[in-house]
Design a protein around this motif. Structure first.
Motif, mmCIF file in Angstrom:
data_model
loop_
_atom_site.group_PDB
_atom_site.id
_atom_site.type_symbol
_atom_site.label_atom_id
_atom_site.label_comp_id
_atom_site.label_asym_id
_atom_site.label_seq_id
_atom_site.Cartn_x
_atom_site.Cartn_y
_atom_site.Cartn_z
ATOM 1 N N VAL A 84 61.736 -23.642 11.948
ATOM 2 C CA VAL A 84 61.117 -24.115 11.470
ATOM 3 C C VAL A 84 59.943 -24.987 11.590
ATOM 4 O O VAL A 84 58.542 -25.055 11.514
ATOM 5 N N VAL A 85 60.970 -26.213 12.715
ATOM 6 C CA VAL A 85 60.616 -26.869 13.127
ATOM 7 C C VAL A 85 59.625 -26.261 14.775
ATOM 8 O O VAL A 85 59.041 -27.506 15.495
ATOM 9 N N PRO A 124 57.278 -15.577 8.722
ATOM 10 C CA PRO A 124 58.097 -16.188 8.033
ATOM 11 C C PRO A 124 59.620 -14.411 8.009
ATOM 12 O O PRO A 124 58.905 -13.951 7.609
ATOM 13 N N TRP A 125 60.198 -15.178 8.205
ATOM 14 C CA TRP A 125 61.525 -14.454 8.218
ATOM 15 C C TRP A 125 62.986 -14.954 6.781
ATOM 16 O O TRP A 125 62.372 -13.559 6.166
ATOM 17 N N PHE A 126 63.053 -15.644 7.042
ATOM 18 C CA PHE A 126 63.826 -16.130 5.749
ATOM 19 C C PHE A 126 63.869 -17.458 5.401
ATOM 20 O O PHE A 126 63.451 -18.403 6.926
ATOM 21 N N ALA A 127 63.429 -18.231 4.353
ATOM 22 C CA ALA A 127 63.148 -19.315 4.275
ATOM 23 C C ALA A 127 65.104 -20.278 3.906
ATOM 24 O O ALA A 127 65.919 -19.737 3.178
ATOM 25 N N SER A 128 64.749 -21.797 3.794
ATOM 26 C CA SER A 128 66.143 -22.472 3.396
ATOM 27 C C SER A 128 65.757 -23.583 2.832
ATOM 28 O O SER A 128 65.235 -24.015 3.510
ATOM 29 N N GLY A 297 64.376 -22.480 7.880
ATOM 30 C CA GLY A 297 64.516 -21.156 7.904
ATOM 31 C C GLY A 297 63.920 -20.692 9.488
ATOM 32 O O GLY A 297 64.011 -21.497 9.649
ATOM 33 N N GLU A 298 63.614 -19.606 9.229
ATOM 34 C CA GLU A 298 63.675 -18.846 10.555
ATOM 35 C C GLU A 298 62.251 -17.852 10.515
ATOM 36 O O GLU A 298 62.019 -17.449 9.566
ATOM 37 N N GLN A 299 62.024 -18.283 11.903
ATOM 38 C CA GLN A 299 61.011 -17.394 11.621
ATOM 39 C C GLN A 299 61.081 -16.663 13.154
ATOM 40 O O GLN A 299 61.902 -15.928 13.627
ATOM 41 N N LEU A 300 60.083 -15.122 12.940
ATOM 42 C CA LEU A 300 60.176 -14.476 14.263
ATOM 43 C C LEU A 300 58.561 -14.393 15.425
ATOM 44 O O LEU A 300 57.841 -14.796 14.479
ATOM 45 N N ALA A 301 58.818 -14.166 16.788
ATOM 46 C CA ALA A 301 57.518 -14.483 17.078
ATOM 47 C C ALA A 301 57.826 -13.542 18.662
ATOM 48 O O ALA A 301 58.617 -13.654 19.000
#
Length: 431
Positions: A84-85, A124-128, A297-301
């Motif tokens: 996320v960062v 956004p893929w999943f929050a945490s 959280g993680e994202q996809l780019a």
């Protein structure tokens, strides 16, 4: 190329495959398995192939690898899993997904986080968010409630740990474990301690550097008191999985970790299956104390340098879809970025504590990645090193915060509210 040394796992070859898409996924917990399953499902549906690229578990090492590949304009990886960062750090190398993907229904704060200079550089893929795991059976046996404050946690951890050691003769039992290695995980833990005491968020949204203050000192003083009292010295080298290993083996009363740990703790072969509870992280004591869970959280780019942009974007569309996020939530406890999935009965049956997560996410403490942009990595590294020096007893809390690179700017007390670009200039000047 750097990617040549990376471990690769490929899906079974498919007849007349249109394209092979390389995707980098984390291997934390069961993330690699779930990523592989989702990607291979997409490959079967589309006639394409996927190639999973295994990268380091350490977020700092993974980011360094990504930076190396992208700076070289490498096309070795098409789709990146990004923290996320990282959007502000990597954004100039990432494709704008805004024209192709729909963000409706996802956490708005995360979408804003992933938008750099008007470009949606990650989906956004999943929050945490950070959670407090506790041994429900031990607290009940000793008549102790779930602690509301960090000082209450300290007292309860001490009492239950000592009683458990005496009863079972287990000197490996500890009161509290967390992520204490000098890396991004410690940045999050340190932010949670400081923010929960009303000590700010390291760098404020207006660019003001706020970390060097008495409440931050109080928070780090308390955290240091845990080492070798309720927390093993080895925590200074713990990341997520090391902390989970101690807690899941039955050797800790409390643990700070992310939601991914829940299904692993309750797996059929887990020694603590059915004995664990989850709660919001404690607040700081006194006036200004709040519950503050670090937002993750993680994202996809998609890389700007991919030669298969259409297929790469379609893979991201599939993996971040409602159906795939629901599957991951049920199978792996991954908290969706689509908000109404927190009302899905099948997801709640698998993860009852999800009912309380929406409010935690909406009040979570975000790291200052937006305001610091491409300089965030240095901010985080300096802060984590300062906190680690405190926990290891090398420096006093006040001295560590005063010695950090941020202190000179804090002493200059630049408190105007510039735009983001001006705030970033301030960070450059301080650095």
């Amino acid at each position: 190329m750097a990617a040549a040394a990376i471990l690769v796992a490929a899906a079974p070859p498919l007849a007349e495959a249109q394209a092979t898409i390389a995707i980098s996924c984390s291997s934390l917990g069961i993330e690699a398995q779930l990523c592989r399953e989702g990607a291979e499902d997409w490959a079967r549906r589309t006639g394409n192939q996927v190639r999973l690229v295994s990268t380091p578990n350490s977020g700092s090492e993974r980011l360094a690898l990504y930076q190396q590949l992208l700076a070289a304009r490498s096309a070795d990886i098409d789709v990146f899993q990004v923290d996320v960062v990282w959007p502000g750090i990597l954004g100039s190398h990432l494709r704008d997904l805004g024209p192709d993907l729909d963000t409706a229904g996802h956490f708005e704060e995360v979408v804003r986080n992933n938008t750099v200079d008007g470009r949606l550089v990650a989906m956004p893929w999943f929050a945490s968010a950070g959670l407090l795991y506790y041994r429900r059976d031990l607290l009940e046996a000793h008549g102790r409630p779930v602690p509301e404050t960090w000082r209450e946690l300290t007292g309860t951890a001490t009492t239950v740990m000592q009683a458990a050691r005496a009863a079972a003769g287990n000197d490996r039992m500890w009161g509290h474990v967390f992520q204490g290695r000098a890396y991004e995980g410690l940045t999050v833990n340190g932010l949670e301690w400081i923010a929960s005491h009303g000590g700010g968020r390291i760098v404020e949204p207006d660019g003001r550097i706020s970390v060097n203050n008495p409440r931050a000192v109080e928070a780090l003083t308390l955290a240091r008191s845990w080492i070798e009292r309720i927390t093993p010295l080895g925590v200074l080298n713990y990341a997520e999985e090391e902390a989970r290993g101690v807690f899941q083996s039955g050797n800790a009363v409390f643990m700070r970790n992310w939601p991914y740990a829940w299904p692993l703790l309750n797996a059929e072969d887990s020694p603590v299956r059915g004995k664990v509870g989850v709660a919001v992280l404690p607040r700081g004591d006194g006036e200004g104390g709040v519950h503050a869970a670090g937002l993750g959280g993680e994202q996809l780019a998609v890389s700007r340098y991919t030669r298969r942009a259409e297929q790469a974007v379609d893979l991201v569309r599939h993996l971040t879809s409602r159906a795939e996020q629901k599957r991951r939530a049920i199978a792996g406890g991954f908290t969706p970025s689509i908000t109404d999935l927190y009302e899905d009965e099948e997801i709640l049956a698998a993860n009852p504590f999800f009912r309380d997560l929406l409010q935690i996410f909406r009040s979570a403490a975000a790291r200052p990645s937006g305001v610091t942009g491409p300089h965030y990595n240095r901010v985080s590294t300096e802060f984590a090193n300062a906190v680690h020096a405190v926990l290891s007893g090398q420096m006093e809390p006040a001295a560590a915060l005063a010695a950090a690179w941020i202190a000179p700017a804090a002493r200059r007390r630049i408190v105007t509210a510039p735009g983001r670009a001006a705030a970033r200039r301030r960070i450059r000047t301080a650095a």
